[in-house]
Design a protein around this motif. Structure first.
Motif, short mmCIF file in Angstrom:
data_model
loop_
_atom_site.label_atom_id
_atom_site.label_comp_id
_atom_site.label_asym_id
_atom_site.label_seq_id
_atom_site.Cartn_x
_atom_site.Cartn_y
_atom_site.Cartn_z
N LYS A 65 0.82 -1.21 0.00
CA LYS A 65 0.00 0.00 0.00
C LYS A 65 0.86 1.26 0.00
O LYS A 65 0.37 2.35 0.26
CB LYS A 65 -0.93 0.01 1.22
N GLY A 66 2.15 1.10 -0.32
CA GLY A 66 3.08 2.21 -0.25
C GLY A 66 3.19 3.03 -1.53
O GLY A 66 2.57 2.72 -2.55
N SER A 67 4.01 4.08 -1.45
CA SER A 67 4.20 5.01 -2.56
C SER A 67 5.69 5.28 -2.79
O SER A 67 6.49 5.26 -1.86
CB SER A 67 3.51 6.35 -2.27
N ILE A 68 6.02 5.53 -4.05
CA ILE A 68 7.34 6.00 -4.44
C ILE A 68 7.19 7.41 -5.02
O ILE A 68 6.35 7.63 -5.89
CB ILE A 68 7.99 5.09 -5.49
N CYS A 69 7.99 8.35 -4.51
CA CYS A 69 7.98 9.72 -5.03
C CYS A 69 9.40 10.07 -5.48
O CYS A 69 10.30 10.22 -4.64
CB CYS A 69 7.50 10.70 -3.97
N TRP A 70 9.58 10.18 -6.79
CA TRP A 70 10.89 10.43 -7.40
C TRP A 70 10.91 11.86 -7.89
O TRP A 70 10.24 12.20 -8.86
CB TRP A 70 11.12 9.45 -8.54
N GLN A 71 11.66 12.73 -7.20
CA GLN A 71 11.67 14.16 -7.55
C GLN A 71 12.88 14.45 -8.44
O GLN A 71 14.03 14.20 -8.06
CB GLN A 71 11.73 15.00 -6.28
N ILE B 272 7.69 15.82 -9.40
CA ILE B 272 7.68 14.65 -8.52
C ILE B 272 6.76 13.62 -9.15
O ILE B 272 5.56 13.88 -9.34
CB ILE B 272 7.17 15.00 -7.11
N LEU B 273 7.31 12.47 -9.49
CA LEU B 273 6.49 11.37 -10.00
C LEU B 273 6.04 10.54 -8.80
O LEU B 273 6.87 9.95 -8.10
CB LEU B 273 7.30 10.50 -10.96
N TRP B 274 4.74 10.49 -8.56
CA TRP B 274 4.19 9.72 -7.45
C TRP B 274 3.56 8.44 -7.99
O TRP B 274 2.55 8.49 -8.69
CB TRP B 274 3.17 10.54 -6.65
N PHE B 275 4.20 7.32 -7.68
CA PHE B 275 3.71 6.01 -8.11
C PHE B 275 3.24 5.20 -6.90
O PHE B 275 3.77 5.35 -5.79
CB PHE B 275 4.84 5.21 -8.78
#
Length: 287
Positions: free
Chosen positions: A77-83, A136-139
């Motif tokens: 249920k987590g998220s990755i945020c690549w700025q 920021i790409l939020w996946f």
């Protein structure tokens, strides 16, 4: 009296693990699906003092390896945020969010937002418009993911606005807690006069990460930054009772990160409030 200025602080905190280490080595020791949020800003391969400029192909290979490990340790249920910003070569820009997007999709991650972070200060360009935003790409890993809007709402522009017709006529039409901050975030970047400025050329503002921590995790969750720099993501996590994990290859940055953690614990760390309005000289709002 002993000279306490020479006493080294312990690099230890009950809720933080921050090391001077290669990120692949660091992440490979983490358990599968143990991180609820992975938030970072990797080098842009433009030759900053903390990176060695390499070919674009090798840069993408290194990012692919880091992203693969990040996906492995990400909670269902987590998220990755690549700025990221732009790689610049011979005056041509290569937007890294576009370059890296496929790497995330190869792992079947789902893009929830492409957040535009805009700021007022930066280098002035001569042959193109000056860059004043990054993304920021939020996946997420699945359709079931943590998202808490209320802790990050911002003040409504018209908080007293009311419905003018229908069954709710006369009642407030806006949420009393504020509005959704949208996918465009105007947050000052950390320059020389910023209250958070440390010895790092491209420092994360804590408020930027706080918004992600509060909206995408719950109390007691774990936050990882595989390019932690001087520890802004750790500060954002620890401020809000999350566990912080991170690494960097530069020991001087790790030392600063730990110093900031100790200052936070002592109540001495100054950070810019997450939703503080940006100074507007025309309205004379206070910065």
């Amino acid at each position: 009296m002993p000279d306490t200025s020479l006493v080294a602080r312990l690099q230890r905190d009950a809720h933080a693990e921050i090391k001077c280490q290669d990120n692949l080595k660091f992440m490979r020791k983490l358990e599968d699906e143990s991180m609820h949020l992975i938030v970072t800003s990797p080098p842009y391969n433009i030759g900053k003092e903390y990176e060695e400029k390499i070919s674009q192909e090798k840069y993408i290979e290194e990012q692919a390896a880091c992203i693969a490990e990040a996906v492995r340790v990400l909670h269902p249920k987590g998220s990755i945020c690549w700025q990221v910003g732009n790689h610049v070569q011979n005056g041509e820009i290569f937007p890294l969010d576009i370059v890296l997007y496929t790497l995330f999709k190869n792992h079947r991650l789902q893009l929830r937002n492409r957040i535009v972070w805009t700021f007022g200060h930066g280098l002035h360009c001569q042959k193109r418009f000056s860059g004043r935003h990054e993304t920021i790409l939020w996946f997420t890993k699945s359709d079931e993911y943590t998202f808490n809007l209320d802790p990050v709402r911002i003040p409504s522009k018209y908080p007293e606005k009311k419905h003018f017709k229908g069954p709710n006529k006369g009642k407030l039409s806006s949420n009393p807690l504020g509005k959704n901050p949208s996918d465009v975030w105007d947050i000052p970047n950390v320059k020389s006069n910023h209250v958070e400025k440390a010895d790092h050329p491209c420092q994360f503002p804590v408020g930027l990460v706080e918004r992600l921590v509060l909206s995408l995790t719950n109390l007691g969750d774990s936050v990882l930054d595989p390019y932690i720099g001087v520890g802004s993501s750790a500060i954002a996590a620890l401020k809000h009772h999350r566990n912080a994990y991170g690494c960097d290859l530069d020991k001087s940055y790790i030392d600063i990160a730990w110093e900031r953690v100790h200052q936070l614990r002592a109540g001495e760390l100054r950070t810019r409030p997450m939703n503080k309005p940006v100074y507007d000289p025309n309205t004379k709002e206070i910065e």
